[in-house]
Structure formats: structure tokens, C-alpha cells
Design an enzyme around this catalytic site. Structure first.
Site, PDB file in Angstrom:
ATOM      1  N   ARG A  37      22.224  52.917   8.581  1.00 34.21           N
ATOM      2  CA  ARG A  37      21.851  52.521   7.211  1.00 34.21           C
ATOM      3  C   ARG A  37      23.043  51.766   6.615  1.00 34.21           C
ATOM      4  NH1 ARG A  37      18.956  56.654   3.408  1.00 34.21           N
ATOM      5  NH2 ARG A  37      18.144  54.698   2.581  1.00 34.21           N
ATOM      6  N   GLN A  51      12.042  60.740  -3.758  1.00 37.07           N
ATOM      7  CA  GLN A  51      13.163  61.693  -3.640  1.00 37.07           C
ATOM      8  C   GLN A  51      13.324  62.525  -4.911  1.00 37.07           C
ATOM      9  OE1 GLN A  51      13.252  58.495  -2.699  1.00 37.07           O
ATOM     10  NE2 GLN A  51      14.754  58.125  -1.086  1.00 37.07           N
ATOM     11  N   ARG A  83      19.149  62.224   4.341  1.00 38.90           N
ATOM     12  CA  ARG A  83      19.432  61.023   3.552  1.00 38.90           C
ATOM     13  C   ARG A  83      20.391  61.406   2.425  1.00 38.90           C
ATOM     14  NH1 ARG A  83      18.388  63.363  -0.550  1.00 38.90           N
ATOM     15  NH2 ARG A  83      18.625  61.414  -1.662  1.00 38.90           N
ATOM     16  N   GLY A  84      20.814  60.383   1.661  1.00 40.75           N
ATOM     17  CA  GLY A  84      21.832  60.630   0.637  1.00 40.75           C
ATOM     18  C   GLY A  84      23.187  60.269   1.238  1.00 40.75           C
ATOM     19  N   ALA A  85      23.980  59.503   0.488  1.00 38.76           N
ATOM     20  CA  ALA A  85      25.197  58.900   1.046  1.00 38.76           C
ATOM     21  C   ALA A  85      26.141  59.905   1.734  1.00 38.76           C
ATOM     22  CB  ALA A  85      25.905  58.104  -0.047  1.00 38.76           C
ATOM     23  N   ASN A 129      22.970  52.055  -6.092  1.00 36.26           N
ATOM     24  CA  ASN A 129      22.285  53.347  -5.993  1.00 36.26           C
ATOM     25  C   ASN A 129      20.799  53.059  -5.783  1.00 36.26           C
ATOM     26  OD1 ASN A 129      22.379  56.272  -6.071  1.00 36.26           O
ATOM     27  ND2 ASN A 129      21.300  56.151  -8.029  1.00 36.26           N
ATOM     28  N   LYS A 130      20.019  54.107  -5.658  1.00 34.72           N
ATOM     29  CA  LYS A 130      18.591  53.972  -5.376  1.00 34.72           C
ATOM     30  C   LYS A 130      17.908  52.963  -6.289  1.00 34.72           C
ATOM     31  CE  LYS A 130      16.684  55.477  -2.763  1.00 34.72           C
ATOM     32  NZ  LYS A 130      16.473  54.676  -1.520  1.00 34.72           N
ATOM     33  N   ASP A 187      25.707  55.014  -3.888  1.00 31.14           N
ATOM     34  CA  ASP A 187      25.831  54.776  -2.448  1.00 31.14           C
ATOM     35  C   ASP A 187      27.047  53.930  -2.097  1.00 31.14           C
ATOM     36  OD1 ASP A 187      22.834  55.451  -2.844  1.00 31.14           O
ATOM     37  OD2 ASP A 187      23.259  55.674  -0.703  1.00 31.14           O
TER      38      ASP A 187
HETATM   39  O1  MRU Z   1      17.636  56.294   0.289  1.00 29.12           O
HETATM   40  P1  MRU Z   1      18.351  57.560  -0.056  1.00 29.12           P
HETATM   41  O2  MRU Z   1      17.436  58.701  -0.371  1.00 29.12           O
HETATM   42  O3  MRU Z   1      19.382  57.910   0.978  1.00 29.12           O
HETATM   43  O4  MRU Z   1      19.135  57.223  -1.396  1.00 29.12           O
HETATM   44  C1  MRU Z   1      19.962  58.179  -1.958  1.00 29.12           C
HETATM   45  C2  MRU Z   1      20.562  57.762  -3.242  1.00 29.12           C
HETATM   46  O5  MRU Z   1      20.396  56.676  -3.693  1.00 29.12           O
HETATM   47  C3  MRU Z   1      21.488  58.741  -3.881  1.00 29.12           C
HETATM   48  O6  MRU Z   1      21.463  58.609  -5.270  1.00 29.12           O
HETATM   49  C4  MRU Z   1      22.920  58.467  -3.394  1.00 29.12           C
HETATM   50  O7  MRU Z   1      22.964  58.423  -2.015  1.00 29.12           O
HETATM   51  C5  MRU Z   1      23.873  59.463  -3.897  1.00 29.12           C
HETATM   52  S1  MRU Z   1      23.724  60.996  -3.078  1.00 29.12           S
HETATM   53  C6  MRU Z   1      24.876  62.063  -3.676  1.00 29.12           C
END
Ligand code: MRU
Length: 400
Positions: free
Chosen positions: A143, A250, A100-102, A301-302, A291
Site C-alpha cells: 500500500r 471503516q 489496515r490503518g497506517a 488521510n482517508k 497516513d
Molecule cells: O484505508 P485504511 O483503512 O487503511 O485507512 C486508514 C486511515 O485512513 C486512518 O485514518 C489512518 O491510517 C490512521 S490510523 C491510526
């Protein structure tokens, strides 16, 4: 040819032996396969210059016929890697958030497409293209919020459009090379973000971050956490506060795990504590990842980031976003147009397979929120820190 050890992560003599000692004994196809492997390896390792002792884990790794992923659902209790040998297992790993993570899901999607290409037995360029196009569409749908995912898939698709000129065999190699290039570029970009952002942190600061925007969310190093790594590597001493980040934790599971490996003093807080810590003067800077960022600077973002930004404004604490330019979506005028992923309510009502709310209770689970640009002091990118007016300065950055 001898490469300085610190540039490759391997002793120089090992590399010399590999290239000079083995290569001449190989013939024809074996020779070209080996030299391609070497050039891929060297391409990936040159110019990275990562700080010593950094990154004791690999979020995602290319193994030629498979992608190896660190299963983030099991962290921090278990460090377990697993292999994806085809595109659908990569897509599944993205959906279920094993990765996970963009930026990391962008890299994974590209590797998944490269794996799918290798498996296709069709020799007609058009049939090959159509088949792989279906895989690209599947990847894009895994996603919806992180634009890095479709950005990476678009890069693979653009290459695929040239299959008629290069033929299927060469195209398979080109797609693999492109996936590895996306991986390598992300690592380099994150280091630049770290360099550009580290001046924001002062010795003695309390830095608050949300979710995980670290090496686990990228090809390595991280964005918001990369800034923290870079400031720490420079010798600044400060303290990091990490929101636990409900519902999937996370922050407390992943960011705290990453920071602990570098022995950066880290304190986890539940998401509802940030305001009080700010009021008590413990937080001097808020740094988060992103994201998707619209042209006017509105940032998805999250979930929980928006609330933090409002709290920061109220307490006069600088709020910064750190993200690669691949997170910018200049086709969207504002954050209103950013699609927000809704995940299963079970992620809220259950933990570890056990129900934690009364039976029959509904739960809401948007995975992201959008922070309006007016709450954001600056966006740290690999090209520098962008400030208001974002719509002008982000555009300018792209035309440079
Ligand atoms: O749902 P996730 O864990 O994929 O969400 C991740 C985030 O919101 C991060 O802050 C974002 O992707 C930036 S990662 C460098």
C-alpha cells in the site's frame, strides 16, 4: 522476581511461577529459548500500564512462528482471527485490508519480514540479505500512501545490513526482536498521544471522527480514537460522532465497534451529513488520524477528511490530526508529493459481492486525500501537540 500484576496484565504469582518454578529445570538450548521467550514477553508487557478493561481484541499478535491477525473485513458481524505463516500471506492481508490503518500495516509488514527470515534456509550472509531484501521490497509495495509501512520496513532493512557482522542465525533473532519492538513502541506511543490529546476534549462535547484511527488501525489503543479513550478514561463524558466512511465503512463497522466495547456514546452518520450536524451545533471538535504528513503539515488521510476539514473551517470548529511521528515524512516538502493509492472501482460499485450501481458505470476510488495544513489546528503526536508554522515546529521536534 515478582512483577506488579497491573503492569503485566497477568497475576503476579503466575509470572513468578513461570520464571522461578520452571526455568531451573531446563538445560542448555531449551533454557535459552525459554528465557528469550520470557524476555520478549516481559518486554512487551512492561511499562504499558493500559487502562483496566481496555482492548478486548488483539489487532495483531506474534505467535513465534506466525502472526495472528483479526480479520477486519468481517467486523463487526464476525470476530475471526487468522494466522499468517509467511511473508506473502501478510502482504496479501495488507493488500486486501484484512489488516489496515497506517501503524498496524507497519507492524504487520515487520512481522512478515521476521517470518520470511525464519524460513530462509541460506546460511551465507549475503545470499540471506539479498533474499530478504526482495521480501522487504514486496512489503513496501503493498500500500503506497501510509508512510508507516516503509518506515517499519526501513527499520528492518537497516538491521539486515548488519548481517555480515552478526551472522544469519543471530540476524533471524534480531529481526524478530525488532518487529516486536516496533509493535510495543507503537502501543506506548499511542498511549502518549492519548495523554497529550485528551485536553482537547471537554465534557459535553460532540467529537467527530472519520474512518478508523483506533486500536484496529494500530498495535493497540489508537491515535485519534486513543485520544477519545484517554479522555473517557479520565472521566470526561461526551458524545462521539463517527462518519460511516465510504466505500469500505471503516467508521461504521470498525470505529463504532471499538467505541461500543467501552460503552462510549456513539452515533454513526453517513459521510454527507457532517456539514448539517456542524451547522446544528452538535460537533465541537474533529479528530482524525493520518497516513502521511509532509514537512509543511499537509496531511494525507482517508478520503473524505479534506471535505471535513473545509466544513470545520467554515463552522469554526477545531480540526486536529493525531498521529505518531512515524507518520511524518519530512522528505516531502508538501502534500502535493504524497502518493495517493487508487483502489479497485469495485469497492464503490459493489457491496458484499453484489453490484449496487448500473452495469457499465465507471467509479473513481482514491483511498486518501490530502488536507492542507492551513485547515489543521494542530497535530497531536507522542511528543506533544504541534501547531503552525508546521514546517518549523515539525523539524524542531525531530532535532530534539
Ligand atoms: O484505508 P485504511 O483503512 O487503511 O485507512 C486508514 C486511515 O485512513 C486512518 O485514518 C489512518 O491510517 C490512521 S490510523 C491510526
Amino acid at each position: 522476581m515478582k512483577l506488579p500484576a497491573h503492569r503485566t496484565g497477568l497475576p503476579g504469582s503466575v509470572i513468578t511461577f513461570y520464571i522461578v518454578g520452571f526455568q531451573p529445570r531446563l538445560q542448555g538450548g531449551a533454557l535459552s529459548r525459554l528465557s528469550r521467550k520470557i524476555s520478549l514477553y516481559l518486554n512487551l508487557n512492561l511499562d504499558l500500564n493500559l487502562p483496566l478493561g481496555f482492548m478486548k481484541f488483539k489487532t495483531i499478535e506474534w505467535k513465534g512462528d506466525r502472526a495472528r491477525l483479526l480479520d477486519q473485513r468481517r467486523l463487526p458481524l464476525e470476530v475471526r482471527y487468522f494466522d499468517c505463516r509467511d511473508a506473502s500471506s501478510v502482504a496479501q492481508a495488507i493488500r486486501n485490508m484484512a489488516i489496515r490503518g497506517a501503524p498496524a500495516i507497519g507492524v504487520a509488514a515487520a512481522m512478515g519480514i521476521a517470518l520470511a527470515a525464519k524460513k530462509i534456509r541460506l546460511s551465507q550472509p549475503e545470499a540471506f540479505r539479498r533474499n530478504l531484501e526482495g521480501v522487504c521490497q514486496e512489503m513496501k509495495q503493498t500500500r503506497p500512501t501510509a508512510v508507516n509501512l516503509s518506515w517499519a520496513v526501513n527499520r528492518m532493512e537497516r538491521l539486515l545490513d548488519q548481517v555480515h557482522s552478526y551472522g544469519v542465525k543471530r540476524m533471524k533473532e534480531m529481526l524478530e526482536e525488532e518487529a516486536l519492538r516496533i509493535f510495543k513502541q507503537d502501543l506506548e506511543i499511542n498511549q502518549k498521544i492519548g495523554e497529550n490529546g485528551k485536553t482537547l476534549i471537554k465534557g459535553g462535547d460532540g467529537v467527530l471522527t472519520h474512518c478508523n484511527a483506533g486500536g484496529l488501525a494500530t498495535a493497540g489503543f489508537g491515535t485519534a480514537v486513543g485520544v477519545i479513550h484517554a479522555a473517557w478514561a479520565e472521566g470526561k463524558r461526551f458524545r462521539v460522532f463517527v462518519d460511516e466512511t465510504r466505500p469500505l465503512l471503516q467508521g461504521s463497522r470498525l470505529t463504532a465497534w471499538e467505541l461500543a466495547q467501552e460503552k462510549i456514546p456513539t452515533t454513526v452518520l453517513t459521510d454527507n451529513m457532517a456539514g448539517w450536524l456542524m451547522k446544528k451545533g452538535h460537533i465541537h471538535l474533529v479528530l482524525v488520524g493520518a497516513d502521511r504528513i509532509a514537512l509543511n503539515g499537509d496531511t494525507a488521510n482517508k478520503i473524505g477528511t479534506y471535505g471535513l476539514a473545509i466544513l470545520s473551517k467554515w463552522h469554526n470548529i477545531p480540526f486536529y490530526v493525531a498521529a505518531p511521528t512515524s507518520t511524518l515524512d519530512l522528505s516531502l516538502a508538501s502534500g502535493k508529493e504524497i502518493p495517493i493509492e487508487e483502489r479497485s472501482p469495485e469497492e464503490v460499485t459493489h457491496w458484499g459481492g453484489k453490484r449496487i450501481t448500473p452495469k457499465g458505470i465507471k467509479a473513481f476510488n482514491p483511498a486518501f486525500d490530502v488536507t492542507p495544513h492551513s485547515l489543521i489546528q494542530g497535530i497531536v503526536t507522542e511528543k506533544g501537540i504541534v501547531r503552525e508554522p508546521f514546517y518549523k515546529n515539525l523539524k524542531k521536534m525531530f532535532t530534539k
